[in-house]
Design a protein around this motif. Structure first.
Motif, PDB file in Angstrom:
ATOM      1  N   ASP A  58      87.315 -21.908  45.214  1.00 20.04           N
ATOM      2  CA  ASP A  58      87.975 -21.713  46.508  1.00 20.04           C
ATOM      3  C   ASP A  58      87.121 -20.809  47.395  1.00 20.04           C
ATOM      4  O   ASP A  58      86.170 -20.172  46.938  1.00 20.04           O
ATOM      5  N   GLU A  59      87.489 -20.778  48.674  1.00 23.60           N
ATOM      6  CA  GLU A  59      86.698 -20.035  49.664  1.00 23.60           C
ATOM      7  C   GLU A  59      86.769 -18.523  49.444  1.00 23.60           C
ATOM      8  O   GLU A  59      85.842 -17.795  49.804  1.00 23.60           O
ATOM      9  N   LEU A  60      87.860 -18.047  48.846  1.00 21.51           N
ATOM     10  CA  LEU A  60      87.974 -16.608  48.586  1.00 21.51           C
ATOM     11  C   LEU A  60      86.908 -16.162  47.595  1.00 21.51           C
ATOM     12  O   LEU A  60      86.215 -15.159  47.813  1.00 21.51           O
ATOM     13  N   ARG A  61      86.760 -16.904  46.507  1.00 26.10           N
ATOM     14  CA  ARG A  61      85.759 -16.513  45.515  1.00 26.10           C
ATOM     15  C   ARG A  61      84.333 -16.682  46.059  1.00 26.10           C
ATOM     16  O   ARG A  61      83.435 -15.927  45.696  1.00 26.10           O
ATOM     17  N   LYS A  62      84.157 -17.640  46.957  1.00 20.70           N
ATOM     18  CA  LYS A  62      82.843 -17.767  47.608  1.00 20.70           C
ATOM     19  C   LYS A  62      82.521 -16.515  48.420  1.00 20.70           C
ATOM     20  O   LYS A  62      81.408 -15.985  48.358  1.00 20.70           O
ATOM     21  N   VAL A  63      83.509 -16.025  49.164  1.00 19.77           N
ATOM     22  CA  VAL A  63      83.307 -14.810  49.968  1.00 19.77           C
ATOM     23  C   VAL A  63      83.030 -13.601  49.073  1.00 19.77           C
ATOM     24  O   VAL A  63      82.233 -12.725  49.407  1.00 19.77           O
ATOM     25  N   LEU A  64      83.678 -13.571  47.920  1.00 15.98           N
ATOM     26  CA  LEU A  64      83.509 -12.433  47.018  1.00 15.98           C
ATOM     27  C   LEU A  64      82.174 -12.473  46.280  1.00 15.98           C
ATOM     28  O   LEU A  64      81.593 -11.422  45.996  1.00 15.98           O
ATOM     29  N   LEU A  65      81.683 -13.674  45.958  1.00 17.58           N
ATOM     30  CA  LEU A  65      80.596 -13.794  44.982  1.00 17.58           C
ATOM     31  C   LEU A  65      79.306 -14.430  45.487  1.00 17.58           C
ATOM     32  O   LEU A  65      78.220 -14.065  45.023  1.00 17.58           O
ATOM     33  N   VAL A  66      79.412 -15.392  46.391  1.00 20.26           N
ATOM     34  CA  VAL A  66      78.242 -16.227  46.708  1.00 20.26           C
ATOM     35  C   VAL A  66      77.542 -15.684  47.956  1.00 20.26           C
ATOM     36  O   VAL A  66      77.970 -15.925  49.089  1.00 20.26           O
ATOM     37  N   GLU A  67      76.459 -14.957  47.728  1.00 21.09           N
ATOM     38  CA  GLU A  67      75.816 -14.213  48.821  1.00 21.09           C
ATOM     39  C   GLU A  67      75.252 -15.110  49.916  1.00 21.09           C
ATOM     40  O   GLU A  67      75.166 -14.696  51.072  1.00 21.09           O
ATOM     41  N   ASP A  68      74.854 -16.324  49.568  1.00 16.40           N
ATOM     42  CA  ASP A  68      74.283 -17.199  50.598  1.00 16.40           C
ATOM     43  C   ASP A  68      75.321 -18.165  51.177  1.00 16.40           C
ATOM     44  O   ASP A  68      74.968 -19.120  51.869  1.00 16.40           O
ATOM     45  N   SER A  69      76.607 -17.894  50.910  1.00 20.15           N
ATOM     46  CA  SER A  69      77.645 -18.754  51.483  1.00 20.15           C
ATOM     47  C   SER A  69      77.864 -18.401  52.953  1.00 20.15           C
ATOM     48  O   SER A  69      77.554 -17.289  53.403  1.00 20.15           O
ATOM     49  N   GLU A  70      78.413 -19.343  53.677  1.00 19.13           N
ATOM     50  CA  GLU A  70      78.524 -19.236  55.141  1.00 19.13           C
ATOM     51  C   GLU A  70      79.321 -18.010  55.581  1.00 19.13           C
ATOM     52  O   GLU A  70      78.976 -17.333  56.550  1.00 19.13           O
ATOM     53  N   LYS A  71      80.394 -17.700  54.864  1.00 16.76           N
ATOM     54  CA  LYS A  71      81.316 -16.646  55.312  1.00 16.76           C
ATOM     55  C   LYS A  71      81.110 -15.308  54.582  1.00 16.76           C
ATOM     56  O   LYS A  71      81.885 -14.375  54.790  1.00 16.76           O
ATOM     57  N   TYR A  72      80.105 -15.215  53.740  1.00 13.87           N
ATOM     58  CA  TYR A  72      79.906 -13.986  52.957  1.00 13.87           C
ATOM     59  C   TYR A  72      79.812 -12.756  53.865  1.00 13.87           C
ATOM     60  O   TYR A  72      80.303 -11.679  53.542  1.00 13.87           O
ATOM     61  N   GLY A  73      79.217 -12.950  55.029  1.00 12.23           N
ATOM     62  CA  GLY A  73      78.964 -11.833  55.938  1.00 12.23           C
ATOM     63  C   GLY A  73      80.185 -11.280  56.648  1.00 12.23           C
ATOM     64  O   GLY A  73      80.069 -10.286  57.381  1.00 12.23           O
ATOM     65  N   ILE A  74      81.362 -11.874  56.444  1.00  9.80           N
ATOM     66  CA  ILE A  74      82.549 -11.325  57.127  1.00  9.80           C
ATOM     67  C   ILE A  74      82.903  -9.938  56.584  1.00  9.80           C
ATOM     68  O   ILE A  74      83.580  -9.168  57.255  1.00  9.80           O
ATOM     69  N   PHE A  75      82.448  -9.645  55.367  1.00 11.05           N
ATOM     70  CA  PHE A  75      82.520  -8.277  54.842  1.00 11.05           C
ATOM     71  C   PHE A  75      81.098  -7.736  54.761  1.00 11.05           C
ATOM     72  O   PHE A  75      80.252  -8.309  54.070  1.00 11.05           O
ATOM     73  N   SER A  76      80.839  -6.654  55.476  1.00  8.39           N
ATOM     74  CA  SER A  76      79.507  -6.046  55.452  1.00  8.39           C
ATOM     75  C   SER A  76      79.276  -5.367  54.104  1.00  8.39           C
ATOM     76  O   SER A  76      80.214  -5.203  53.302  1.00  8.39           O
ATOM     77  N   GLN A  77      78.051  -4.937  53.869  1.00  7.91           N
ATOM     78  CA  GLN A  77      77.778  -4.212  52.625  1.00  7.91           C
ATOM     79  C   GLN A  77      78.608  -2.927  52.526  1.00  7.91           C
ATOM     80  O   GLN A  77      79.195  -2.656  51.475  1.00  7.91           O
ATOM     81  N   PRO A  78      78.710  -2.122  53.596  1.00  7.91           N
ATOM     82  CA  PRO A  78      79.605  -0.950  53.514  1.00  7.91           C
ATOM     83  C   PRO A  78      81.064  -1.325  53.236  1.00  7.91           C
ATOM     84  O   PRO A  78      81.757  -0.613  52.504  1.00  7.91           O
ATOM     85  N   ASP A  79      81.534  -2.441  53.807  1.00  8.50           N
ATOM     86  CA  ASP A  79      82.898  -2.913  53.512  1.00  8.50           C
ATOM     87  C   ASP A  79      83.062  -3.160  52.012  1.00  8.50           C
ATOM     88  O   ASP A  79      84.073  -2.793  51.405  1.00  8.50           O
ATOM     89  N   ARG A  80      82.067  -3.811  51.431  1.00  7.42           N
ATOM     90  CA  ARG A  80      82.136  -4.210  50.025  1.00  7.42           C
ATOM     91  C   ARG A  80      82.070  -3.020  49.073  1.00  7.42           C
ATOM     92  O   ARG A  80      82.478  -3.126  47.918  1.00  7.42           O
TER      93      ARG A  80
END
Length: 267
Positions: free
Chosen positions: A141-163
């Protein structure tokens, strides 16, 4: 002397506080969710008091003194890698690592971007995607992509400081779960459980001048080493095996949140 090695530990003394319970881990609803996420029986929170003023720049001395303390040694819980039973440390800590974890978030609106970016539908349902793998986690699912897949389209919605924020770390740990995790189809259970944990572990107060709520806790991700190598939180390294120390300098309490990755209780 290297940081985190025993020396003059500054006279910190600790006491186990067994009467302090953490509702966030014991409500029927949370217990049911942790069972589904394969974390039940493998996650624990404990509280200890301490007797000196806590100074964040001396965190290494503080954590080393913790592991050396005669009231911590017989009470600090961890899971045995061999038996899977709860045990105490049973080895002498020679070195520690305490990584500062930012803890500044005061609102769950931090996660609203998951809705705004169509990771989650307005109904709360998590958007599915083609199955893939981000070792060792399945991504469906898209949630796990955002959490795990660094080259996914939406990964950047959380910045490194956010993470790096403690709130995000808790959320991610719950989403990824244990070895036989059954993922949720909807977001609210993850958000609700994250909020319960965060509120139970982190201390806040109202600033007398500004009247605004501010976080008073300091958070550290802790690893301890004996003469053979890593001994805590586990001899086996895994992204989902962790121990966080949440220090309240006003009450002089330290909350320890521990999880060891594996197969959680089914019953």
């Amino acid at each position: 002397m290297a940081a985190g090695e025993p020396g003059d530990l500054g006279g910190y003394y600790f006491r186990f506080l067994p009467q302090k319970t953490f509702q966030c881990l014991s409500t029927p609803e949370t217990t049911s969710r942790l069972r589904q996420w394969s974390m039940l029986g493998r996650v624990a929170a404990q509280a200890f008091g301490f007797d000196q003023t806590f100074q964040a720049y001396r965190k290494d001395d503080f954590v080393m003194a913790f592991f050396k303390d005669p009231d911590v040694i017989p009470n600090l819980k961890l899971l045995s890698d061999s038996s899977g039973q709860w045990i105490t440390l049973g080895t002498e800590v020679k070195k520690i690592e305490a990584i500062n974890v930012p803890c500044t978030q005061l609102s769950m609106s931090f996660f609203n971007r998951l809705y705004n970016e169509n990771i989650v539908r307005d109904s709360g349902h998590i958007v599915k995607c083609l199955d893939s793998f981000c070792d060792p986690f399945p991504v469906s699912d898209e949630l796990r992509k955002v959490l795990l897949v660094e080259d996914s389209e939406k990964y950047g919605i959380f910045s490194q400081p956010d993470r790096e924020e403690f709130l995000f770390c808790l959320f991610k740990h719950l989403c990824l779960g244990g070895a036989l995790c059954q993922y949720e189809d909807v977001l609210p259970p993850y958000l609700q459980t994250t909020k319960l944990l965060y509120k139970d572990l982190v201390s806040v107060r109202k600033n007398p001048q500004t009247k605004k709520i501010q976080i008073t806790s300091s958070v550290f991700k802790v690893t301890a080493y004996d003469s053979a190598g890593v001994c805590y939180p586990s001899t086996k390294s895994h992204e989902q095996t962790f121990s966080y120390f949440i220090v309240d300098p006003i009450k002089r309490h330290v909350h320890v949140l521990y999880h060891s990755y594996g197969v959680g209780d089914m019953s």
